[in-house]
Design an enzyme around this catalytic site. Structure first.
Site, PDB file in Angstrom:
ATOM      1  N   ARG A   1       0.793  -1.222   0.000  1.00  0.00           N
ATOM      2  CA  ARG A   1       0.000   0.000   0.000  1.00  0.00           C
ATOM      3  C   ARG A   1       0.819   1.262   0.000  1.00  0.00           C
ATOM      4  O   ARG A   1       0.609   2.144  -0.802  1.00  0.00           O
ATOM      5  CB  ARG A   1      -0.811   0.047   1.300  1.00  0.00           C
ATOM      6  CG  ARG A   1      -2.264   0.124   1.161  1.00  0.00           C
ATOM      7  CD  ARG A   1      -2.836  -0.470   2.420  1.00  0.00           C
ATOM      8  NE  ARG A   1      -2.079  -1.656   2.772  1.00  0.00           N
ATOM      9  CZ  ARG A   1      -2.372  -2.861   2.307  1.00  0.00           C
ATOM     10  NH1 ARG A   1      -3.382  -3.049   1.546  1.00  0.00           N
ATOM     11  NH2 ARG A   1      -1.640  -3.901   2.653  1.00  0.00           N
ATOM     12  N   THR A   2       1.726   1.342   0.935  1.00  0.00           N
ATOM     13  CA  THR A   2       2.395   2.630   1.102  1.00  0.00           C
ATOM     14  C   THR A   2       3.178   2.972  -0.156  1.00  0.00           C
ATOM     15  O   THR A   2       3.073   4.073  -0.681  1.00  0.00           O
ATOM     16  CB  THR A   2       3.301   2.601   2.347  1.00  0.00           C
ATOM     17  OG1 THR A   2       2.494   2.217   3.445  1.00  0.00           O
ATOM     18  CG2 THR A   2       3.888   3.969   2.619  1.00  0.00           C
TER      19      THR A   2
ATOM     20  N   LYS B   1      25.301  -4.103  -1.005  1.00  0.00           N
ATOM     21  CA  LYS B   1      26.763  -4.061  -1.160  1.00  0.00           C
ATOM     22  C   LYS B   1      27.410  -3.327   0.008  1.00  0.00           C
ATOM     23  O   LYS B   1      28.619  -3.119   0.027  1.00  0.00           O
ATOM     24  CB  LYS B   1      27.128  -3.329  -2.447  1.00  0.00           C
ATOM     25  CG  LYS B   1      26.581  -3.957  -3.693  1.00  0.00           C
ATOM     26  CD  LYS B   1      27.041  -3.148  -4.902  1.00  0.00           C
ATOM     27  CE  LYS B   1      26.366  -3.628  -6.175  1.00  0.00           C
ATOM     28  NZ  LYS B   1      26.550  -2.651  -7.266  1.00  0.00           N
TER      29      LYS B   1
ATOM     30  N   ARG C   1      11.182   3.928   3.306  1.00  0.00           N
ATOM     31  CA  ARG C   1      10.792   3.004   4.389  1.00  0.00           C
ATOM     32  C   ARG C   1      12.021   2.197   4.759  1.00  0.00           C
ATOM     33  O   ARG C   1      12.766   1.732   3.888  1.00  0.00           O
ATOM     34  CB  ARG C   1       9.687   2.081   3.918  1.00  0.00           C
ATOM     35  CG  ARG C   1       9.463   0.937   4.896  1.00  0.00           C
ATOM     36  CD  ARG C   1       8.215   0.194   4.635  1.00  0.00           C
ATOM     37  NE  ARG C   1       7.050   1.004   4.951  1.00  0.00           N
ATOM     38  CZ  ARG C   1       5.817   0.521   5.024  1.00  0.00           C
ATOM     39  NH1 ARG C   1       5.585  -0.742   4.787  1.00  0.00           N
ATOM     40  NH2 ARG C   1       4.804   1.310   5.334  1.00  0.00           N
TER      41      ARG C   1
ATOM     42  N   HIS D   1       5.058   6.332  11.514  1.00  0.00           N
ATOM     43  CA  HIS D   1       4.563   6.174  10.146  1.00  0.00           C
ATOM     44  C   HIS D   1       3.651   7.376   9.852  1.00  0.00           C
ATOM     45  O   HIS D   1       2.432   7.250   9.771  1.00  0.00           O
ATOM     46  CB  HIS D   1       3.790   4.857  10.048  1.00  0.00           C
ATOM     47  CG  HIS D   1       3.473   4.420   8.658  1.00  0.00           C
ATOM     48  ND1 HIS D   1       3.633   5.226   7.539  1.00  0.00           N
ATOM     49  CD2 HIS D   1       2.979   3.233   8.195  1.00  0.00           C
ATOM     50  CE1 HIS D   1       3.255   4.538   6.469  1.00  0.00           C
ATOM     51  NE2 HIS D   1       2.863   3.339   6.840  1.00  0.00           N
TER      52      HIS D   1
END
Ligand code: NCD
Length: 307
Positions: free
Chosen positions: A51-52, A80, A101, A129
């Site tokens: 969703r986000t 890496k 995120r 959030h």
């Protein structure tokens, strides 16, 4: 230049402006269809999301902009060993705005310090959030016509659920808010929220374990899933999963205007037979998130669309 790390980065007045903008976008989408022509949003997702990330991308596409990014750390140079601060310096050369995120609390904040473009925290570990909160506030305001004088029940994993932490912080600035915190003892709201937010500001709250006890008094019931990925062991998760299941029977205990929200994804905490109840508004909440993210992108990019 502004970033969004925490819902408190915006004043109550600024949040009102954002919600008013989202509402105008919702009503007049065509007016905004080219507002971000030639602008690019980078979505840097070091942790899974549907969703986000997609709603950020949809928001930018709705504004006429483009999107680039990655959806898992393993497909980025993080694998890496590149640091977030190096990555963000480079991404700033490619994009005008970034949504990040990350499983580590504070990673988007580190990125923002090194970034030359606005950074939005799209969820950092079990911490915050803020853009989910924007969607939650806009949804509550649409449903009840106000953000003050409401009794808000938050149910489920209040310890690890970052959407809960952000929502409590944001709502605690409005008049007459009461919280009913419904969770097993092991998953209570973290101490910093209880002490630094609720107690410091003298906000009335109750902690209860049984959902049935809370149901009759709520204006909003905000359900959350048990955050499996933040548990240290699977047995503990399995013990907690299934602790709360909202079903038709329990909905009978609620008022006619007790709206049910959920940031989604749902696991089993809301039975699917609740979906048809007119008070179940979680899918609408997901739609509202797109309008709020559009409003946020415009605001952080300082783009004004004339009436
Ligand atoms: C939430 C999250 O990522 O914290 N999901 C979302 O963004 N809508 C809630 C969750 O994962 O439980």
């Amino acid at each position: 230049m502004r970033h969004l790390m925490n819902p408190l980065d915006f004043s109550v007045g600024e949040l009102d402006d954002l919600m008013n903008l989202a509402s105008d976008i919702e009503q007049n989408p065509d007016k905004y269809a080219h507002a971000c022509d030639r602008k690019k949003l980078a979505t840097l997702f070091y942790e899974p999301s549907t969703r986000t990330r997609l709603s950020f991308e949809a928001a930018m596409l709705n504004l006429g902009g483009s999107v680039l990014g990655f959806s898992e750390a393993s497909s980025s140079s993080a694998s890496k060993g590149e640091s977030v601060s190096d990555t963000i310096r480079v991404i700033g050369c490619y994009a005008d705005i970034v949504a990040m995120r990350h499983p580590k609390e504070g990673a988007p904040l580190v990125a923002s310090i090194h970034s030359k473009v606005p950074v939005i925290n799209a969820g950092d570990g079990g911490h915050q959030h803020p853009t989910q909160t924007l969607a939650d506030l806009y949804t509550i305001r649409k449903l009840h016509g106000r953000l003050s004088n409401l009794t808000i029940g938050l149910c489920g994993d209040l310890k690890f659920g970052r959407t809960v932490h952000s929502l409590i912080e944001a709502l605690s600035r409005y008049e007459g808010i009461k919280f009913v915190l419904i969770s097993p003892k092991e998953l209570r709201v973290p101490e910093y929220i209880r002490e630094e937010v609720l107690e410091k500001k003298g906000i009335p709250y109750q902690e209860v374990e049984k959902m049935e006890d809370a149901m009759p008094n709520l204006d909003i019931l905000y359900m959350t899933r048990i955050q499996r990925e933040r548990f240290f062991n699977e047995d503990e998760y399995l013990r907690m999963k299934g602790f709360y299941i909202l079903d038709k029977e329990k909905m009978e205990l609620a008022k006619p205007d007790t709206y049910v929200l959920h940031p989604l994804p749902r696991v089993n905490e809301i039975s699917v037979d609740v979906d048809d109840d007119p008070r179940a508004r979680y899918f609408e909440q997901a739609q509202n998130a797109v309008y709020m993210r559009m409003a946020l992108i415009l605001t952080l990019l300082e783009i004004n669309v004339e009436a």
